[in-house]
Write an enzyme that holds these catalytic residues in place. Sequence first.
Site, PDB file in Angstrom:
ATOM      1  N   ASP A 198       6.419   3.304   0.462  1.00 30.36           N
ATOM      2  CA  ASP A 198       6.578   3.671   1.876  1.00 30.36           C
ATOM      3  C   ASP A 198       5.764   2.726   2.754  1.00 30.36           C
ATOM      4  OD1 ASP A 198       7.324   5.087   4.114  1.00 30.36           O
ATOM      5  OD2 ASP A 198       5.882   6.705   3.820  1.00 30.36           O
ATOM      6  N   LYS A 201       9.114  -2.597   4.748  1.00 30.04           N
ATOM      7  CA  LYS A 201      10.424  -2.401   4.126  1.00 30.04           C
ATOM      8  C   LYS A 201      10.865  -3.638   3.331  1.00 30.04           C
ATOM      9  CE  LYS A 201       9.606   1.238   6.096  1.00 30.04           C
ATOM     10  NZ  LYS A 201       8.769   2.151   5.320  1.00 30.04           N
ATOM     11  N   ASN A 227      12.668   5.799   3.775  1.00 31.54           N
ATOM     12  CA  ASN A 227      13.213   4.903   4.821  1.00 31.54           C
ATOM     13  C   ASN A 227      14.197   3.865   4.289  1.00 31.54           C
ATOM     14  OD1 ASN A 227       9.852   4.927   5.847  1.00 31.54           O
ATOM     15  ND2 ASN A 227      11.465   5.969   6.978  1.00 31.54           N
ATOM     16  N   GLU A 258      11.826  11.136   9.950  1.00 35.14           N
ATOM     17  CA  GLU A 258      10.790  12.145  10.139  1.00 35.14           C
ATOM     18  C   GLU A 258      10.723  12.739  11.554  1.00 35.14           C
ATOM     19  OE1 GLU A 258      10.367   9.148   8.808  1.00 35.14           O
ATOM     20  OE2 GLU A 258       8.791   7.995   9.814  1.00 35.14           O
TER      21      GLU A 258
HETATM   22  C1  LIG Z   1       5.297   4.383   6.966  1.00 33.81           C
HETATM   23  S1  LIG Z   1       3.577   4.174   6.878  1.00 33.81           S
HETATM   24  C2  LIG Z   1       3.149   5.112   5.440  1.00 33.81           C
HETATM   25  C3  LIG Z   1       3.263   6.608   5.641  1.00 33.81           C
HETATM   26  C4  LIG Z   1       2.657   7.425   4.546  1.00 33.81           C
HETATM   27  N1  LIG Z   1       3.201   7.076   3.253  1.00 33.81           N
HETATM   28  C5  LIG Z   1       2.926   8.892   4.801  1.00 33.81           C
HETATM   29  O1  LIG Z   1       4.051   9.334   4.580  1.00 33.81           O
HETATM   30  O2  LIG Z   1       2.008   9.592   5.239  1.00 33.81           O
HETATM   31  C6  LIG Z   1       3.439   2.503   6.312  1.00 33.81           C
HETATM   32  C7  LIG Z   1       2.019   2.046   6.028  1.00 33.81           C
HETATM   33  O3  LIG Z   1       2.107   0.889   5.183  1.00 33.81           O
HETATM   34  C8  LIG Z   1       1.103  -0.018   5.556  1.00 33.81           C
HETATM   35  N2  LIG Z   1       1.516  -1.335   5.057  1.00 33.81           N
HETATM   36  C9  LIG Z   1       2.324  -2.248   5.653  1.00 33.81           C
HETATM   37  N3  LIG Z   1       2.527  -3.287   4.832  1.00 33.81           N
HETATM   38  C10 LIG Z   1       1.842  -3.030   3.695  1.00 33.81           C
HETATM   39  C11 LIG Z   1       1.691  -3.713   2.465  1.00 33.81           C
HETATM   40  N4  LIG Z   1       2.292  -4.888   2.242  1.00 33.81           N
HETATM   41  N5  LIG Z   1       0.932  -3.142   1.500  1.00 33.81           N
HETATM   42  C12 LIG Z   1       0.328  -1.942   1.718  1.00 33.81           C
HETATM   43  N6  LIG Z   1       0.438  -1.259   2.871  1.00 33.81           N
HETATM   44  C13 LIG Z   1       1.190  -1.782   3.837  1.00 33.81           C
HETATM   45  C14 LIG Z   1       0.991   0.106   7.050  1.00 33.81           C
HETATM   46  O4  LIG Z   1      -0.252  -0.364   7.515  1.00 33.81           O
HETATM   47  C15 LIG Z   1       1.201   1.614   7.241  1.00 33.81           C
HETATM   48  O5  LIG Z   1      -0.034   2.276   7.246  1.00 33.81           O
END
Ligand SMILES: C[S@@+](CC[C@H](N)C(=O)[O-])C[C@H]1O[C@@H](n2cnc3c(N)ncnc32)[C@H](O)[C@@H]1O
Length: 279
Positions: A198, A201, A227, A258
Amino acid sequence: MTSRSAALATFAAAFVGAAVIANRLAGKPVPFLRWSVIRFALGARRLLGEGQVGDGREEALAAHVTATARRGDIDDVIRVIDDFAHTRSFLMNVGDEKGEILDAAVRRARPALLLELGTYCGYSALRMARVMPPDATVCTVEINPANAAIARRIWEHAGVGERITSVVGSIGDGGTTVARLRDEYGIDTGTVDFVFIDHLKSAYLPDLLRIVDEGWLHPGSLVVADNVRFPGAPDYLAYMRSEEGGRWRSKEHYTHVEYQRVLRDLVLESEFCDDLAGR
Ligand SMILES: C[S@@+](CC[C@H](N)C(=O)[O-])C[C@H]1O[C@@H](n2cnc3c(N)ncnc32)[C@H](O)[C@@H]1O
């Protein structure tokens, strides 16, 4: 003002006006047209880069949870986060509707070790911790240290800080985080029973393939991806469909983005069918 920025300003004004009128006509806030959702959309570029909307809502959530949710009560903390996202500021959590799909998958897998990519404010890790077996642990990887710190405060308040490990980094950072997961957190051959994807993407597929190449999964490991339809991970979906009945067996859960019922989304639940000898 250039003609492009004038057009954008006109579009934004028209959108906000339409939102106000729709909310008035409905007699209550239409979730999809709330200011907090519009503000979220306006922060999309920053979100991609930094993982926060840019208006302080993530910090406000942590303060709200610690001030109002019952300490040590995971159900109440999840309830308060959902309420905050529905009524105050939209959050990109997996949310209550898709969260039930995630809960059911965790219950089915009965995992000992869960790996999450994308922690944000820690909501999905809390949901998984609530339904996983009592001796299981979640290890969650987040690129933004500020988000990881907010999540830790929330888990601590919910009384599950010991059962969730937060790792700041990313699977795609050239090997640093993968090495730390292996050497510091004991994630090794065949140890990962459940993965929740998550995060970015475009990183879903390369990061999953890296996890497979590391040999961390075993036959029967479950991978759930959020997603897949919106914002969308088309290469991930195409890969899973092309491997159906071979390396992977998937269920497609059609649902909604969501905290609203307008935009549709797809959660993909995939069982790893490969065995290590066949790699
Ligand atoms: C959609 S949110 C996650 C929501 C969480 N899983 C929830 O449902 O409560 C996406 C998160 O992924 C992080 N993110 C983005 N790219 C990433 C990466 N390459 N590796 C790890 N985290 C990443 C972002 O900073 C963000 O906090």
